[in-house]
Every structure is written in structure tokens, then in C-alpha cells.
Design a protein around this motif. Sequence first.
Motif, PDB file in Angstrom:
ATOM      1  N   ASP A   1       9.155 -35.974 -17.252  1.00  0.00           N
ATOM      2  CA  ASP A   1       8.186 -34.968 -17.710  1.00  0.00           C
ATOM      3  C   ASP A   1       8.887 -33.627 -17.899  1.00  0.00           C
ATOM      4  O   ASP A   1       8.659 -32.911 -18.879  1.00  0.00           O
TER       5      ASP A   1
ATOM      6  N   PRO B   1       2.094 -33.421 -20.531  1.00  0.00           N
ATOM      7  CA  PRO B   1       2.893 -34.498 -19.950  1.00  0.00           C
ATOM      8  C   PRO B   1       2.052 -35.448 -19.097  1.00  0.00           C
ATOM      9  O   PRO B   1       0.843 -35.259 -18.901  1.00  0.00           O
ATOM     10  N   GLY B   2       2.728 -36.452 -18.551  1.00  0.00           N
ATOM     11  CA  GLY B   2       2.105 -37.349 -17.581  1.00  0.00           C
ATOM     12  C   GLY B   2       1.979 -38.779 -18.049  1.00  0.00           C
ATOM     13  O   GLY B   2       1.216 -39.063 -18.973  1.00  0.00           O
TER      14      GLY B   2
ATOM     15  N   TYR C   1       7.486 -28.496 -10.555  1.00  0.00           N
ATOM     16  CA  TYR C   1       8.618 -28.691 -11.464  1.00  0.00           C
ATOM     17  C   TYR C   1       9.883 -28.048 -10.882  1.00  0.00           C
ATOM     18  O   TYR C   1      10.961 -28.653 -10.889  1.00  0.00           O
TER      19      TYR C   1
ATOM     20  N   ILE D   1       4.128 -36.836 -11.234  1.00  0.00           N
ATOM     21  CA  ILE D   1       5.090 -36.007 -11.964  1.00  0.00           C
ATOM     22  C   ILE D   1       6.428 -36.726 -11.949  1.00  0.00           C
ATOM     23  O   ILE D   1       7.028 -36.923 -10.882  1.00  0.00           O
TER      24      ILE D   1
ATOM     25  N   TYR E   1       2.770 -39.671 -23.905  1.00  0.00           N
ATOM     26  CA  TYR E   1       2.749 -38.265 -24.331  1.00  0.00           C
ATOM     27  C   TYR E   1       4.025 -37.975 -25.095  1.00  0.00           C
ATOM     28  O   TYR E   1       4.953 -38.784 -25.115  1.00  0.00           O
TER      29      TYR E   1
ATOM     30  N   TYR F   1      -1.839 -35.206 -17.444  1.00  0.00           N
ATOM     31  CA  TYR F   1      -2.211 -33.946 -16.801  1.00  0.00           C
ATOM     32  C   TYR F   1      -3.520 -33.482 -17.445  1.00  0.00           C
ATOM     33  O   TYR F   1      -3.631 -32.398 -18.010  1.00  0.00           O
TER      34      TYR F   1
END
Length: 350
Positions: free
Chosen positions: A44, A61-62, A326, A40, A116, A131
Motif C-alpha cells: 500500500d 489503498p487496501g 505508514y 495495511i 486498488y 480504506y
Amino acid sequence: MPKAQAYAVMNPKEPLVPFAVERREPGAHEVLIDILFCGICHSDIHQARDEWGGSTFPMVPGHEIVGKVAKTGDAVGRWKTGDTVGVGCFIDSCRECESCREGEEQFCEVGMNPTYNGFERDGKTPTYGGYSTCMTVDENYLLRIPEGMQLERVAPLLCAGVTTYSPLRRFVSPGDQVAIVGLGGLGHMGVKIAKAMGATVTVLSHSEHKREAALALGADDFIATGAEGAFRENAKRFHFILDTVSAQHDYNLYLELLKRGGTMVLVGIPDPVPLSAVPLVMQRRQLAGSLIGGLRETQEMLDFCAQHNVAADVEVIPIEKVNEAYDRVMKSDVRYRFVIDIASLREKSA
């Protein structure tokens, strides 16, 4: 078509939720990989919350991805089933411009294709990141993970590792006095890599509370920049400063810490700050920027880290904790990178 189970954000105001992605069968020069771990990155969060503008949804994301080759296209010559590979911040580029020809694909003059929150070369197929349980990638945009490395600790190297390695490799020589500004996901990699390169490393952070952690990572010294006289007492001390901080701060103060002819490189992107020419002109200093690294340099970084036993310090989490992660990143409550164990996503969807 392979179906990937994933986590996506549907709009910038909502948390990540389970999501299904159709991945294509590998074309002649493509590879299908089963994803094992995905880091992460703070970017992101910026993009999932559309803090930089221009985000597209739904977004998976990722871009700190480690996996195993599951299937190869008919013409693939570089990879075989079972190989351990990595995917970083981009999955394609024009391959024809000067930057691409020189192995600096991150500066592709047509525009690299991000892993992404972007589109493939056709300009219409969205790119979905790590992800997820699998993805299909061109064979030329995969990295080889050296044997013996802990894969969960390798994942952040695909962004944080190369972002710090690239400017350090360009500007630092053994014996140099090097300062790392900030001790987060980027900063902790900067400390480790600079030490492995033979530099004497000092961490600069606003307050004393990170001193013990900095020294534990291998730093030789620590300066609390919020302390009275810190900048005055360390003037003209460093050959090189790597500034990893994205929060607004005064570049002019840090430039005064450089020796004559020294260089400070920015890898964070804070809001604009006033910059005086005086500390640059009067001591022939340089202020520069750096953006991740190309494929050649990223592979070089992985090999360097394997040789010197350098890896990220991580907290491995199941996919169910991604939204909590997050929030914790935003509070700087992680040492120093979260990594998602994608096995948890497979188990969740079984």
C-alpha cells in the motif's frame, strides 16, 4: 448509488485524507459489502508513494479486506445478506486464459484487476480499495471467512497469509527443516503456517533483537545472520527457505544454507542483486518466486488457518492514525500488521 466514505492519497507527496467514492449498485452477479476491517500492507505504501512507478491518483489503498454482505444482485447464488466475506489483492481477471481456468488468477495472462490502483475490465473504471466503508465486487471474487475467526486478525491473511502459504504448501512436508528470512508482516505468518504444516522452523534475521519474538511465535530456532560464522555454521541445514525480505541482500549466502536439492522461494522484491550459478549447480538447488495466490488457494489457506487456529498478530487502529501507521511501518515499528477498524471511518463521517 451507494456512497463510500474513504481515505485516499491524492498524490505521492501528500498524506492520506478523507475522500468520497461512488460505489455502484450490485449488478446481477455482484455483491455490495460493508467493510469491517482492512489491513495495511507494505505494498500500500509503495504504491501510495509511487515507489514502483505507474501509480494512479486519487488512490484508495487496501487489499486485505473483511466485511459483511449488505446486498446481492438478482442472479447471485453463492452469497446472502450477512455472510462474512473477504476480498484480497484482485477483484477480477479475464477468466478465460489458462491461468484463470486453473485457478491461478494472479497470473492472468491478460492481467488481473487489482483491488486498488488499477482499472476494472472495461479499462477505464478505477478500482478503489478497502480504506473505505463499502465496495461492490463480483460474487466469484469473494472469499468465505470461516466461522469463529477473529475478523481483525483475518484481514492480513488475504495478502500476507496466502503469500506465505502458497510456497509453503507447494514445497514443504511435515518434518522438513524450514527457514524464514525476515520477521515482519510476511515472516511472522510464514512461521505460524510452516509450524502448522509440521515443519521445524528457524527464523533468520540480521540481529539478535528479534530472537525472543521469533520463539514466542513458535519458531524452534533463531539465527542472527549478522553474527560471525552464522552462514558457515549452518551450511546445508535446510530443506526449504522462504525469503520475505524486500531490502537488498545476498541470495548466494542464503542458498548455501540449503541441503542438496533444497529450494529457496522469494516473495519479496528487492533491488537486483548479483547471483552466482555455483550454489545452485553444485548442490542441485532451486531458486524460485511466488506471487500471492489464486482464489482457490486463498480459500484453502483461510480454511487451513481456521482449522489450525492461525491468525495474524495485529495492531488495530482508527482511520485517523493511518498516516502515522505508514510512518511506523517504514520504521518496522509494528508487530506485525496494522489493521484499520472501518467503524472509525463510519463514525468520522456520521
